[in-house]
Design an enzyme around this catalytic site. Structure first.
Site, PDB file in Angstrom:
ATOM      1  N   SER A  81       0.786  -1.241   0.000  1.00 47.29           N
ATOM      2  CA  SER A  81       0.000   0.000   0.000  1.00 47.29           C
ATOM      3  C   SER A  81       0.812   1.282   0.000  1.00 47.29           C
ATOM      4  CB  SER A  81      -0.956   0.010   1.196  1.00 47.29           C
ATOM      5  OG  SER A  81      -2.082  -0.788   0.928  1.00 47.29           O
ATOM      6  N   LYS A  84       0.136   3.761  -2.706  1.00 51.57           N
ATOM      7  CA  LYS A  84      -0.872   4.830  -2.653  1.00 51.57           C
ATOM      8  C   LYS A  84      -0.254   6.224  -2.531  1.00 51.57           C
ATOM      9  CE  LYS A  84      -4.683   2.033  -0.786  1.00 51.57           C
ATOM     10  NZ  LYS A  84      -4.095   0.748  -0.352  1.00 51.57           N
ATOM     11  N   SER A 141      -5.782   3.342   4.645  1.00 56.18           N
ATOM     12  CA  SER A 141      -5.316   2.647   3.443  1.00 56.18           C
ATOM     13  C   SER A 141      -6.456   1.967   2.686  1.00 56.18           C
ATOM     14  CB  SER A 141      -4.244   1.611   3.812  1.00 56.18           C
ATOM     15  OG  SER A 141      -3.506   1.234   2.678  1.00 56.18           O
TER      16      SER A 141
END
Length: 400
Positions: A81, A84, A141
């Site tokens: 993640s 991102k 997230s």
């Protein structure tokens, strides 16, 4: 008895439960989110091996781009993640351009709602503002929130991923290829600790991101959905400004951590950490090392002159300014003197436009040149010609 009940409520809250609010699905186990990670103070000198328990790591100063420490930082690895960071950067840039606002309402698509993994359980057609989707993406997230933002900007996740890869090339992230915007494991979805540091450095230059990345706990949907930040540094490390955790079976434990102390901000990236705690302690080691050994300075020109002589102008002088600064990162053990050397263009002659470069200040730390600052005209000055002189004379006659 009241004391006992209060303790129980606090325990339940930090184990991921709350009264009247549903804790959203997280990318990792948050049952120990209130437990500090284990570490010892790092006072290592420059050149010391920090022994980061991860495949790859880097410490970067974002304004000079200087790498202060690296461990296998160019190996291509799945990023989970921390992917991102790039979608968040694109959203920040879109906000700056005015393409969207924080109040822009986004309708969740079926595709966004199908992401799984970390999510805020968006329903197809559910509307949520960019502000709330950012909150969900940064703090918790949320994959569905991230995809919804991407679709708002590019029309589809595929189109958004194309923008992500384009921006990566512009930032010099030459070892990065994104396949999705969430960080879910996918073949060919790879980056490096160095490239993650580059996009992180760009993202933290937007003060708005810290409105989200420094939050420990928050809610959505009028308190019905609880958000818990999986970045323990936010609570347990002084000066933390963000930024993003990442965990998948393929990527293991990843973290891009940013912190600021005494006017210096640093980016520490750990990829493929051996455990959740070790990614935090590894980032903490890197940040401690940077803050202990380096200082950041913005050096200005400190011009002695407010104006400089001008040839063939309607004035004999022109005003000057030098507003730029050079960013310098210095080892704290280095006591070299800062020297400024001013150079003027030869025969500065009218006409001069405001902003024209008419000189420069060369900045040295010791004997090493660290930058050049342009000196510019702070005003426009016409050339003195026959017709200008005649206009003056005629203007003077009409006022008699």
């Amino acid at each position: 008895m009241k004391k006992f009940l209060s303790c129980i409520l606090i325990f339940l809250l930090f184990c991921g439960f709350s009264v009247g609010a549903k804790t959203i699905s997280s990318e990792c186990d948050i049952s120990d989110i209130n437990v500090p990670f284990e570490y010892t103070n790092t006072k290592a000198e420059i050149g010391t091996n920090l022994d980061i328990k991860a495949k790859s790591a880097i410490l970067l100063e974002p304004y000079t781009g200087k790498i202060l420490y690296e461990q296998n930082c160019d190996e291509k690895l799945p990023p989970a993640s921390i992917t991102k960071i790039m979608p968040l950067l694109l959203v920040m840039e879109a906000l700056e351009r005015g393409d969207i606002t924080l109040e822009t309402m986004v309708s969740a698509s079926e595709h966004a709602c199908s992401m799984g993994g970390s999510q805020i359980w968006l329903e197809p057609g559910e509307g949520m503002t960019v502000d709330h989707l950012l909150k969900a993406t940064v703090i918790a997230s949320a994959n569905d929130a991230c995809v919804a933002l991407g679709e708002q900007l590019a029309g589809s996740e595929e189109g958004f991923v194309a923008l992500m890869n384009k921006r990566a090339k512009e930032l010099g992230m030459n070892n990065t290829h994104f396949v999705n915007c969430t960080g879910l494991d996918a073949e060919g979805h790879l980056t490096t600790a160095h490239d993650v540091a580059l996009m992180s450095a760009q993202l933290i230059k937007f003060p708005l991101i810290k409105k989200y990345s420094t939050v420990w706990m928050d809610t959505l949907r009028d308190g019905e959905s609880e958000l818990v930040n999986t970045n323990k540094l936010v609570r347990f490390y002084k000066g933390t400004t963000g930024l993003k955790t990442g965990t998948t079976s393929g990527a293991k434990y990843c973290l891009s951590a940013t912190a600021e102390r005494d006017g210096m901000e640093l980016v520490a990236v750990v990829m493929a950490g051996e455990s959740s705690d070790l990614r935090f302690s590894g980032a903490k080691k890197l940040l401690d090392y940077g803050f202990a050994n380096y200082s950041f300075k913005e050096i200005g020109a400190e011009l002695k002159e407010n104006e400089i002589s001008l040839l063939k102008g309607v004035k004999k002088t022109v005003g000057v300014s030098c507003d730029e600064k050079v960013n310098v990162l210095l080892p704290k053990t280095e006591k070299s003197q800062i020297v400024r050397q001013t150079e003027w263009n030869k025969k500065i002659t009218a006409p001069i436009k405001k902003g024209d470069e008419i000189g420069r200040v060369n900045v040295y730390v010791g004997k090493t040149q660290v930058g050049t600052l342009p000196i510019t005209a702070s005003e426009a000055v016409e050339k003195l010609t026959f017709w200008v002189a005649l206009r003056w004379i005629l203007g003077g006659i009409t006022t008699l």
